[in-house]
Scaffold this motif. Structure first.
Motif, mmCIF file in Angstrom:
data_model
loop_
_atom_site.group_PDB
_atom_site.id
_atom_site.type_symbol
_atom_site.label_atom_id
_atom_site.label_comp_id
_atom_site.label_asym_id
_atom_site.label_seq_id
_atom_site.Cartn_x
_atom_site.Cartn_y
_atom_site.Cartn_z
ATOM 1 N N LEU A 167 46.342 44.911 48.702
ATOM 2 C CA LEU A 167 45.618 43.690 48.383
ATOM 3 C C LEU A 167 46.537 42.506 48.590
ATOM 4 O O LEU A 167 47.597 42.418 47.971
ATOM 5 C CB LEU A 167 45.135 43.722 46.928
ATOM 6 C CG LEU A 167 44.131 44.810 46.552
ATOM 7 C CD1 LEU A 167 43.964 44.857 45.035
ATOM 8 C CD2 LEU A 167 42.788 44.557 47.223
ATOM 9 N N SER A 168 46.165 41.608 49.467
ATOM 10 C CA SER A 168 46.997 40.433 49.704
ATOM 11 C C SER A 168 47.027 39.564 48.454
ATOM 12 O O SER A 168 45.987 39.161 47.937
ATOM 13 C CB SER A 168 46.440 39.634 50.884
ATOM 14 O OG SER A 168 47.201 38.459 51.091
ATOM 15 N N GLY A 169 48.216 39.283 47.933
ATOM 16 C CA GLY A 169 48.339 38.488 46.717
ATOM 17 C C GLY A 169 48.605 39.356 45.507
ATOM 18 O O GLY A 169 49.092 40.480 45.617
ATOM 19 N N HIS A 187 42.466 39.184 40.399
ATOM 20 C CA HIS A 187 43.200 39.149 41.658
ATOM 21 C C HIS A 187 43.151 37.753 42.246
ATOM 22 O O HIS A 187 42.132 37.065 42.170
ATOM 23 C CB HIS A 187 42.601 40.150 42.655
ATOM 24 C CG HIS A 187 43.247 40.099 44.008
ATOM 25 N ND1 HIS A 187 42.600 39.620 45.122
ATOM 26 C CD2 HIS A 187 44.493 40.459 44.411
ATOM 27 C CE1 HIS A 187 43.420 39.690 46.167
ATOM 28 N NE2 HIS A 187 44.564 40.192 45.759
ATOM 29 N N ARG A 188 44.279 37.330 42.810
ATOM 30 C CA ARG A 188 44.302 36.096 43.577
ATOM 31 C C ARG A 188 45.038 36.346 44.887
ATOM 32 O O ARG A 188 46.003 37.115 44.944
ATOM 33 C CB ARG A 188 44.967 34.963 42.796
ATOM 34 C CG ARG A 188 46.437 35.142 42.474
ATOM 35 C CD ARG A 188 46.947 33.923 41.715
ATOM 36 N NE ARG A 188 48.362 34.038 41.363
ATOM 37 C CZ ARG A 188 49.008 33.132 40.649
ATOM 38 N NH1 ARG A 188 48.361 32.061 40.207
ATOM 39 N NH2 ARG A 188 50.282 33.284 40.367
ATOM 40 N N THR A 189 44.567 35.698 45.942
ATOM 41 C CA THR A 189 45.085 35.987 47.274
ATOM 42 C C THR A 189 46.447 35.361 47.538
ATOM 43 O O THR A 189 47.201 35.850 48.376
ATOM 44 C CB THR A 189 44.094 35.507 48.344
ATOM 45 O OG1 THR A 189 43.826 34.112 48.139
ATOM 46 C CG2 THR A 189 42.787 36.294 48.245
ATOM 47 N N ASP A 190 46.779 34.277 46.846
ATOM 48 C CA ASP A 190 48.092 33.653 46.982
ATOM 49 C C ASP A 190 48.372 32.840 45.731
ATOM 50 O O ASP A 190 47.517 32.696 44.852
ATOM 51 C CB ASP A 190 48.168 32.775 48.237
ATOM 52 C CG ASP A 190 47.098 31.700 48.266
ATOM 53 O OD1 ASP A 190 47.093 30.809 47.382
ATOM 54 O OD2 ASP A 190 46.251 31.741 49.169
#
Length: 301
Positions: A167-169, A187-190
């Motif tokens: 998972l990106s982030g 979840h957060r991508t960045d």
């Protein structure tokens, strides 16, 4: 009043103070930041991790009105995020000499029998026993690639497998449904994006995004009847509050329902107190410290 409520009253009445006298100077004070509360099955004990002044965090335990006990007491390691096994016999937690090299450890509830449980290639954090006690859920994070993965393994540390890989982030704050079949996480991508709530089945299927708005969400948990999801939320750098959404997520035009909010404090690490009739979290600020906050679990709509 039932046993769970009596135990909750005793633990809250113990008043987790955010300031305590320094050992070498009774007139001085040491800033205390208590995080990540977890309760034993009977509700008579609570474990948490705590920063005392500039020292690295240790795992503590308190029973009712009794004195707190430092279970790890290691000056050179980060000991964080304890979680009781459903039978109250064990505590799983994260430990490491550096925040970039963390593993999962387990010990008896009295601090004895401490041993390494799982050490993968990345940082392992946020371990949670499944309600049936057979599995342990955790998140791994590679700070070099900014990639997260969600894992589940047997309670003895064997047979670790991906639920959600690459998972990106950052993924965090995972929790189980009461029947051990579904998992919630944030979840957060960045680093510049807000956290949203996701759901996945315990077999790794049906990964579903449940929110997509401007509010940043963390540590989601199911309501006791699993009709709603309760979480800590906030806008940008604003102070935190507790909110709830339907269990199937927010649809177009819907907004989260506010449970409580604070004009002065931040909130972290939402969980349930004994009996699931009380929500417990860490509450405070970085100047005055953090201690246990609590509020009655809201009734479902």
């Amino acid at each position: 009043m039932n046993l769970s409520k009596l135990c909750m009253t005793a633990l809250v009445a113990a008043s987790f103070s955010s300031v305590a006298p320094a050992a070498d100077d009774e007139s001085a004070s040491v800033l205390i930041k208590d995080f990540g509360f977890s309760f034993s099955l009977a509700g008579t004990e609570v474990t948490y991790y705590s920063y005392r002044g500039d020292a690295l965090p240790d795992i503590y335990k308190r029973r009712g009105h009794g004195a707190e006990v430092n279970l790890t007491n290691r000056p050179d390691t980060w000991d964080i995020e304890p979680n009781y096994s459903p039978d109250g016999r064990y505590i799983v937690y994260t430990s490491g000499e550096h925040m970039a090299d963390l593993s999962l450890w387990v010990m008896h509830q009295d601090g004895s029998g401490n041993r390494l449980l799982y050490d993968g290639p990345d940082n392992e954090v946020g371990a949670k026993w499944s309600p049936d006690g057979s599995k342990i859920l955790f998140t791994s994070f590679d700070p070099n690639t900014n990639i997260s993965s969600l894992y589940v393994m047997d309670s003895d540390g064997r047979n670790a497998r991906h639920l959600a890989a690459n998972l990106s982030g950052q993924a965090s704050g995972a929790s189980w449904s009461a029947n051990s079949e579904r998992i919630l996480f944030a979840h957060r991508t960045d680093n510049d994006s807000q956290r949203d709530i996701y759901r996945i089945r315990a077999d790794g299927s049906e990964l579903t995004r449940l929110t997509n708005d401007t509010m940043s969400q963390s540590t989601p948990v199911y309501s006791p009847d699993e009709s709603r999801i309760i979480f800590i939320g906030g806008e940008g750098e604003n102070h935190s509050g507790l909110y709830s959404i339907p269990a199937d997520g927010l649809h177009h035009g819907q907004k989260a329902k506010q449970v409580i909010s604070s004009e002065t404090d931040h909130m972290y690490f939402l969980t349930y107190g004994p009996g699931s009739d009380t929500l417990v979290y860490s509450q405070g600020d970085w100047t005055n410290g953090f201690s246990m906050g609590h509020t009655p679990t809201p009734k479902s709509d």
